[in-house]
Structures are given as structure tokens and as C-alpha cells.
Design a protein around this motif. Structure first.
Motif, PDB file in Angstrom:
ATOM      1  N   ASP A 186       0.851  -1.188   0.000  1.00 36.95           N
ATOM      2  CA  ASP A 186       0.000   0.000   0.000  1.00 36.95           C
ATOM      3  C   ASP A 186       0.893   1.246   0.000  1.00 36.95           C
ATOM      4  O   ASP A 186       1.772   1.331   0.868  1.00 36.95           O
ATOM      5  CB  ASP A 186      -0.868  -0.095   1.282  1.00 36.95           C
ATOM      6  CG  ASP A 186      -1.822   1.062   1.494  1.00 36.95           C
ATOM      7  OD1 ASP A 186      -2.002   1.881   0.584  1.00 36.95           O
ATOM      8  OD2 ASP A 186      -2.381   1.136   2.615  1.00 36.95           O
ATOM      9  N   PRO A 187       0.740   2.215  -0.908  1.00 34.85           N
ATOM     10  CA  PRO A 187      -0.363   2.480  -1.831  1.00 34.85           C
ATOM     11  C   PRO A 187      -0.194   1.884  -3.237  1.00 34.85           C
ATOM     12  O   PRO A 187      -0.921   2.295  -4.146  1.00 34.85           O
ATOM     13  CB  PRO A 187      -0.335   4.016  -1.924  1.00 34.85           C
ATOM     14  CG  PRO A 187       1.127   4.343  -1.886  1.00 34.85           C
ATOM     15  CD  PRO A 187       1.716   3.333  -0.938  1.00 34.85           C
ATOM     16  N   PHE A 188       0.726   0.941  -3.431  1.00 32.49           N
ATOM     17  CA  PHE A 188       0.924   0.389  -4.771  1.00 32.49           C
ATOM     18  C   PHE A 188       0.072  -0.858  -4.943  1.00 32.49           C
ATOM     19  O   PHE A 188      -0.033  -1.693  -4.041  1.00 32.49           O
ATOM     20  CB  PHE A 188       2.411   0.114  -5.022  1.00 32.49           C
ATOM     21  CG  PHE A 188       3.224   1.355  -4.851  1.00 32.49           C
ATOM     22  CD1 PHE A 188       3.201   2.345  -5.821  1.00 32.49           C
ATOM     23  CD2 PHE A 188       3.943   1.588  -3.681  1.00 32.49           C
ATOM     24  CE1 PHE A 188       3.893   3.533  -5.649  1.00 32.49           C
ATOM     25  CE2 PHE A 188       4.639   2.763  -3.499  1.00 32.49           C
ATOM     26  CZ  PHE A 188       4.620   3.740  -4.478  1.00 32.49           C
ATOM     27  N   ALA A 245      10.310   5.875   7.658  1.00 30.78           N
ATOM     28  CA  ALA A 245      10.141   4.488   8.114  1.00 30.78           C
ATOM     29  C   ALA A 245       8.735   3.948   7.844  1.00 30.78           C
ATOM     30  O   ALA A 245       8.557   2.761   7.592  1.00 30.78           O
ATOM     31  CB  ALA A 245      10.467   4.383   9.606  1.00 30.78           C
ATOM     32  N   GLY A 246       7.740   4.834   7.872  1.00 30.81           N
ATOM     33  CA  GLY A 246       6.363   4.377   7.676  1.00 30.81           C
ATOM     34  C   GLY A 246       5.995   4.117   6.216  1.00 30.81           C
ATOM     35  O   GLY A 246       4.938   3.558   5.929  1.00 30.81           O
ATOM     36  N   ASN A 261      10.048  -2.492   6.938  1.00 28.88           N
ATOM     37  CA  ASN A 261       9.832  -1.170   7.547  1.00 28.88           C
ATOM     38  C   ASN A 261      10.542  -1.138   8.896  1.00 28.88           C
ATOM     39  O   ASN A 261       9.917  -0.943   9.934  1.00 28.88           O
ATOM     40  CB  ASN A 261       8.334  -0.904   7.711  1.00 28.88           C
ATOM     41  CG  ASN A 261       7.625  -0.753   6.379  1.00 28.88           C
ATOM     42  OD1 ASN A 261       7.447  -1.725   5.651  1.00 28.88           O
ATOM     43  ND2 ASN A 261       7.226   0.452   6.045  1.00 28.88           N
ATOM     44  N   ASP A 262      11.862  -1.359   8.866  1.00 31.40           N
ATOM     45  CA  ASP A 262      12.653  -1.363  10.095  1.00 31.40           C
ATOM     46  C   ASP A 262      12.543   0.005  10.769  1.00 31.40           C
ATOM     47  O   ASP A 262      12.860   1.025  10.156  1.00 31.40           O
ATOM     48  CB  ASP A 262      14.128  -1.634   9.775  1.00 31.40           C
ATOM     49  CG  ASP A 262      14.350  -2.973   9.070  1.00 31.40           C
ATOM     50  OD1 ASP A 262      13.782  -3.984   9.537  1.00 31.40           O
ATOM     51  OD2 ASP A 262      15.078  -3.007   8.067  1.00 31.40           O
ATOM     52  N   ALA A 263      12.111  -0.002  12.037  1.00 34.32           N
ATOM     53  CA  ALA A 263      11.856   1.269  12.726  1.00 34.32           C
ATOM     54  C   ALA A 263      13.119   2.115  12.850  1.00 34.32           C
ATOM     55  O   ALA A 263      13.065   3.345  12.815  1.00 34.32           O
ATOM     56  CB  ALA A 263      11.274   0.999  14.113  1.00 34.32           C
TER      57      ALA A 263
END
Ligand code: CO
Length: 293
Positions: free
Chosen positions: A47-49, A204-205, A234-236
Motif C-alpha cells: 500500500d499504496p501500490f 520508516a512508515g 519497515n525497520d523502525a
């Protein structure tokens, strides 16, 4: 436009590779052979792809019939032609010839009926089509369309010799051909000489992936071979991604801000609810979908 950038942005910690995806061989339109790299089961993860198709062949039978008239509603299509010539026509009155290195960006919004037909009878046809979702608020917007020739696309070369085309978003301070506030897509084509390294800051998000279409790269210590999509974790603690070329390589780096809204897809329609899909089907059946008024 060619600018040599002296400083790579500082990426302290690179994202790692969460998953390698091979994609699925399929055909679409009037029998165009392609590889669906980003398939429907990955739409929430990326998302958003919504979709990435890779097409590439020197066999005219694989592409010659193209994509005759078909509708879209609720999202954007971004076609990047590496090699070949394709003519686009749509119900909103847009027409454009997409050629080597060019990009066509179409916002279907409330509805477009279009055709994409090859303008060559031999030779190589190679490129990509990426589908980018629209937010609930934007799905019924007026259709929008733009063609960018290769020379219209912002480009630069890093000090390590990485040639970058900024199709959307921003890289190293260079703005892309298109920007979008809600989904914030970043879409880069990178040509990396063997041994070169490329760093891109990423929030990161944002969901992100890399597709290698020539050569091989390493990301976070993991090899990503040609014809593979690497979904980036999505490593913080990661502030971006570092891509290292193990061989001369060409890759797409794509990222965006997730919409976190329901996704209901029926073929060329992508809406938020099943009722909106029924509405799209009945509008198409009644000839209202491609109306310009
Ligand atoms: Co289409």
C-alpha cells in the motif's frame, strides 16, 4: 538536465530485505505477455501500490496486439517505457506516443477508457506499468494525464557514477516529474556501475520495494538478483536504504505513504467498497464511465 551531485545523503542504517518475489508470468490486454511482479496478494503490504507489471520481449507476437480499449477507475497508472513505442488514446481526449525512456502518468480518477497499442512490428518492447492507488477522497476526481519524454525527466549522476532518473518524488534534492501529496510516491530508475553504492532516505512508515531488471545488487547484506522484487522491511531504526551493485545493475526503487483504507479490486476498477465496484460496472455498462462531462 544532468547534474552531478557531490554528496550522497547520509543513510545511517539501511532497511533490510523482508522478502524476495519472483512475480508471475501472465498475459493481459489482447495477449501481451508480461510478468506480474506486484500481485494482488501484496496490495496491503505494499500500500499504496496495487500492481507492477514488467514486460520485455523481442518477439512481436508477445506484444503486437497491445491493450485495446479498456476502462479504469479509482487509481493511477504509471507506464515507463525502457524500449519501444506505444500509442495511448483515451476517452478524456488525451493522445500520446510513449517512446524509449519516456513515462506516461494517467490518473484514471472517476473513469477513463483507453487503449495502449504498440507502434512497432519488430524489435524490443520493454517497460513497466505501476498502479498507484488513490485515496477515498480522490478516487472520483477528474481524469488527468501527462506524457514525459526521456529528456523531460529529471536526471542526475552521483559521484559514484550512479545515473538516477527521478520519475516521482525526490532524490538527493532533485524533484521528480510528478509529486503527489497523499501517497507521496518516490519512483527512481537507477543505473549502477559494478561496485557503486546508492543511498536514499526513506520515511520508516513508507512502504518500499526494489525491482532489479539488470544485474544484481545487495541490500542489507542480502543479494537481490535480476528479475526479482525485494520488499524492504519497515525497520523502525532504518532511515533509508543503501543499494550496492554487485555487477552493473539497473533497478527501480519505489516507495510511498500507505493509505490504510480498504482495497476492493475488480479487474481494472479499484475502490473502497463492493458497492462502489457495482457502481463502476454499471457506469461502464451504461456508457457513463468515460464521459468527459
Ligand atoms: Co490501461
Amino acid at each position: 538536465m544532468n547534474t552531478t551531485i557531490i554528496n550522497q545523503p547520509n543513510v545511517e542504517t539501511s532497511r533490510t530485505v523482508e522478502q524476495l518475489v519472483a512475480g508471475q508470468a501472465t498475459s493481459d490486454g489482447a495477449g501481451v505477455k508480461l510478468t506480474r511482479v506486484l500481485t494482488q496478494n501484496l496490495q496491503h503490504r505494499l500500500d499504496p501500490f496495487l500492481m507492477l507489471d514488467a514486460f520485455g520481449s523481442d518477439q512481436p507476437d508477445d506484444y503486437i496486439a497491445g491493450f485495446p480499449d479498456h476502462p479504469h477507475r479509482g487509481f493511477e497508472t504509471i507506464t515507463y517505457m525502457i524500449a519501444g513505442r506505444m500509442l495511448h488514446r483515451d476517452s478524456a481526449g488525451h493522445e500520446g506516443l510513449l517512446e524509449n525512456g519516456g513515462v506516461q502518468w494517467m490518473t484514471a480518477g472517476k473513469g477513463v477508457i483507453h487503449s495502449e497499442i504498440p507502434q512497432q512490428e519488430e524489435g524490443v518492447m520493454e517497460g513497466f506499468q505501476l498502479w498507484l492507488n488513490l485515496s477515498k477522497r480522490d478516487k472520483m476526481n477528474t481524469p488527468w494525464y501527462r506524457d514525459f519524454k526521456a529528456t523531460d525527466l529529471p536526471k542526475f549522476v552521483t559521484e559514484e557514477g550512479v545515473a538516477v532518473t527521478v520519475i516521482a518524488g525526490e532524490s538527493h534534492g532533485v524533484g521528480g516529474a510528478v509529486t503527489r501529496d497523499t501517497t507521496q510516491p518516490n519512483y527512481l530508475d537507477l543505473h549502477l556501475p559494478a561496485g557503486a553504492r546508492f543511498a536514499q532516505q526513506l520515511p520508516a512508515g513508507h512502504n518500499a520495494f526494489v525491482y532489479v531488471y539488470r544485474g544484481e545488487v545487495r541490500i542489507g547484506g542480502k543479494a537481490v538478483p535480476a528479475m526479482r522484487m525485494a520488499i524492504l522491511a519497515n525497520d523502525a531504526q532504518a532511515d533509508g536504504v543503501v543499494i550496492e551493485a554487485s555487477a552493473d545493475a539497473r533497478v527501480l526503487l519505489v516507495s510511498g505513504q500507505p493509505l490504510k483504507e480498504p482495497i476492493v479490486q475488480y479487474g481494472p476498477f479499484v475502490m473502497n467498497t463492493q458497492d462502489e465496484i457495482y457502481q463502476a460496472l454499471s457506469d461502464f455498462r451504461d456508457g457513463r464511465l468515460g464521459e468527459t462531462a
